[in-house]
Design a protein around this motif. Structure first.
Motif, PDB file in Angstrom:
ATOM      1  N   GLU A 176       0.806  -1.218   0.000  1.00  0.00           N
ATOM      2  CA  GLU A 176       0.000   0.000   0.000  1.00  0.00           C
ATOM      3  C   GLU A 176       0.840   1.269   0.000  1.00  0.00           C
ATOM      4  N   ARG A 177       2.092   1.197   0.428  1.00  0.00           N
ATOM      5  CA  ARG A 177       2.924   2.391   0.525  1.00  0.00           C
ATOM      6  C   ARG A 177       4.172   2.242  -0.374  1.00  0.00           C
ATOM      7  N   PHE A 178       5.160   1.546   0.066  1.00  0.00           N
ATOM      8  CA  PHE A 178       6.341   1.294  -0.760  1.00  0.00           C
ATOM      9  C   PHE A 178       5.940   0.685  -2.102  1.00  0.00           C
ATOM     10  N   GLY A 179       5.013  -0.238  -2.088  1.00  0.00           N
ATOM     11  CA  GLY A 179       4.655  -0.972  -3.297  1.00  0.00           C
ATOM     12  C   GLY A 179       3.990  -0.162  -4.376  1.00  0.00           C
ATOM     13  N   THR A 180       3.536   1.050  -4.072  1.00  0.00           N
ATOM     14  CA  THR A 180       2.883   1.895  -5.082  1.00  0.00           C
ATOM     15  C   THR A 180       3.869   2.710  -5.900  1.00  0.00           C
ATOM     16  N   LEU A 181       5.142   2.712  -5.492  1.00  0.00           N
ATOM     17  CA  LEU A 181       6.110   3.619  -6.103  1.00  0.00           C
ATOM     18  C   LEU A 181       6.803   2.983  -7.310  1.00  0.00           C
ATOM     19  N   PRO A 182       7.064   3.774  -8.356  1.00  0.00           N
ATOM     20  CA  PRO A 182       7.830   3.246  -9.498  1.00  0.00           C
ATOM     21  C   PRO A 182       9.283   3.023  -9.101  1.00  0.00           C
ATOM     22  N   ARG A 183       9.906   2.000  -9.698  1.00  0.00           N
ATOM     23  CA  ARG A 183      11.273   1.627  -9.340  1.00  0.00           C
ATOM     24  C   ARG A 183      12.110   1.400 -10.593  1.00  0.00           C
ATOM     25  N   SER A 184      13.357   1.817 -10.508  1.00  0.00           N
ATOM     26  CA  SER A 184      14.344   1.499 -11.548  1.00  0.00           C
ATOM     27  C   SER A 184      15.537   0.835 -10.879  1.00  0.00           C
ATOM     28  N   TYR A 185      16.196  -0.059 -11.609  1.00  0.00           N
ATOM     29  CA  TYR A 185      17.335  -0.784 -11.056  1.00  0.00           C
ATOM     30  C   TYR A 185      18.479  -0.772 -12.067  1.00  0.00           C
ATOM     31  N   ILE A 186      19.684  -0.434 -11.577  1.00  0.00           N
ATOM     32  CA  ILE A 186      20.888  -0.465 -12.396  1.00  0.00           C
ATOM     33  C   ILE A 186      21.720  -1.661 -11.941  1.00  0.00           C
ATOM     34  N   LEU A 187      21.766  -2.677 -12.777  1.00  0.00           N
ATOM     35  CA  LEU A 187      22.440  -3.933 -12.471  1.00  0.00           C
ATOM     36  C   LEU A 187      23.888  -3.843 -12.946  1.00  0.00           C
ATOM     37  N   CYS A 188      24.821  -4.151 -12.060  1.00  0.00           N
ATOM     38  CA  CYS A 188      26.253  -4.078 -12.376  1.00  0.00           C
ATOM     39  C   CYS A 188      26.776  -5.477 -12.703  1.00  0.00           C
ATOM     40  N   LEU A 189      27.212  -5.664 -13.938  1.00  0.00           N
ATOM     41  CA  LEU A 189      27.481  -6.993 -14.466  1.00  0.00           C
ATOM     42  C   LEU A 189      28.753  -7.639 -13.924  1.00  0.00           C
ATOM     43  N   GLN A 190      29.695  -6.845 -13.406  1.00  0.00           N
ATOM     44  CA  GLN A 190      30.929  -7.398 -12.871  1.00  0.00           C
ATOM     45  C   GLN A 190      30.963  -7.363 -11.344  1.00  0.00           C
ATOM     46  N   ASP A 191      29.825  -7.199 -10.724  1.00  0.00           N
ATOM     47  CA  ASP A 191      29.751  -7.023  -9.273  1.00  0.00           C
ATOM     48  C   ASP A 191      30.208  -8.280  -8.541  1.00  0.00           C
TER      49      ASP A 191
END
Length: 240
Positions: A176-191
């Motif tokens: 209801e709170r966190f779950g309503t927000l749009p999200r983007s993720y930057i995945l680091c391939l050599q992590d």
């Protein structure tokens, strides 16, 4: 112009964003990089600091201005998630960089235990009361194996102690709170710290998260700052 709040990861401070802040400001954004309670020169005793402490602090920063793009690196993903639960009306979008995305009731330690690689755990040592520090030589290979010697040495000098409870206290997030927000993720391939496999597993558990990739290690704000800043600008521009 957008308001951007940057949240660092474990064993770090706002200085970890030193190459990113001017690039984002040059693009016209209002940028704040914060140091979490119990880190660096902050006077809060580390033993008194947990994830809820971080979240309350960041929510307070968010409320001191217009809604922001809230960016978290590594452990900072736990922090921005918990802060967004407290003040969702102050968040335009959550942006994760090689970061932890918790489900309700998960801690950072819960998530890191699901990966087979030792990652940063091999470098962790006892620090001040209620905290740990990192063995610099062991930490460098896990955190920024792709850094030049000069950047590596500068980054190692910036490491600080890490409150234990910040990594073991579970996150509380709701649909209801966190779950309503749009999200983007930057995945680091050599992590080597939060492995690509773990990053993808967390993304699979968080459907709807817009995903990008950078071919770099765990700390792109150090080793790939221009590329990271350009990607952040793209995400913000497309969301505005």
């Amino acid at each position: 112009m957008a308001r951007i709040v940057l949240v660092h990861g474990a064993w770090n401070t706002a200085e970890s964003w030193q190459f990113i802040v001017p690039l984002l400001r040059d693009a016209g954004h209002d940028v704040t990089a914060i140091t979490l309670p119990g880190h660096g020169n902050d006077p809060t005793p580390p033993a008194e600091v947990g994830l809820s402490t971080y979240a309350t602090y960041v929510a307070g920063v968010l409320r001191d201005g217009e809604p922001a793009f809230l960016v978290g690196h590594s452990m900072g993903g736990m922090v921005i998630s918990a802060a967004a639960e407290l003040a969702p009306e102050q968040v335009r979008r959550l942006i994760y960089i090689a970061a932890f995305i918790p489900q309700d009731g998960q801690s950072l330690l819960d998530l890191i235990k699901t990966q087979s690689a030792l990652g940063i755990s091999k470098a962790v040592q006892r620090g001040p009361e209620g905290a740990t520090v990192l063995n610099p030589e062991l930490a460098a290979d896990a955190l920024f194996q792709d850094a030049s010697p000069e950047l590596r040495d500068a980054a190692l000098k910036g490491l600080t102690h890490q409150p234990n409870r910040g990594q073991i206290e579970p996150a509380h997030v709701t649909a209801e709170r966190f779950g309503t927000l749009p999200r983007s993720y930057i995945l680091c391939l050599q992590d080597r710290t939060v492995t690509p496999e773990l990053q993808r597993a967390m993304l699979a558990a968080a459907p709807g998260t817009e995903t990008y990739e950078l071919d770099c290690g765990h700390v792109p704000q150090l080793t790939a700052a221009p590329q990271l800043a350009a990607l952040l600008n793209t995400i913000i521009s497309e969301a505005s």
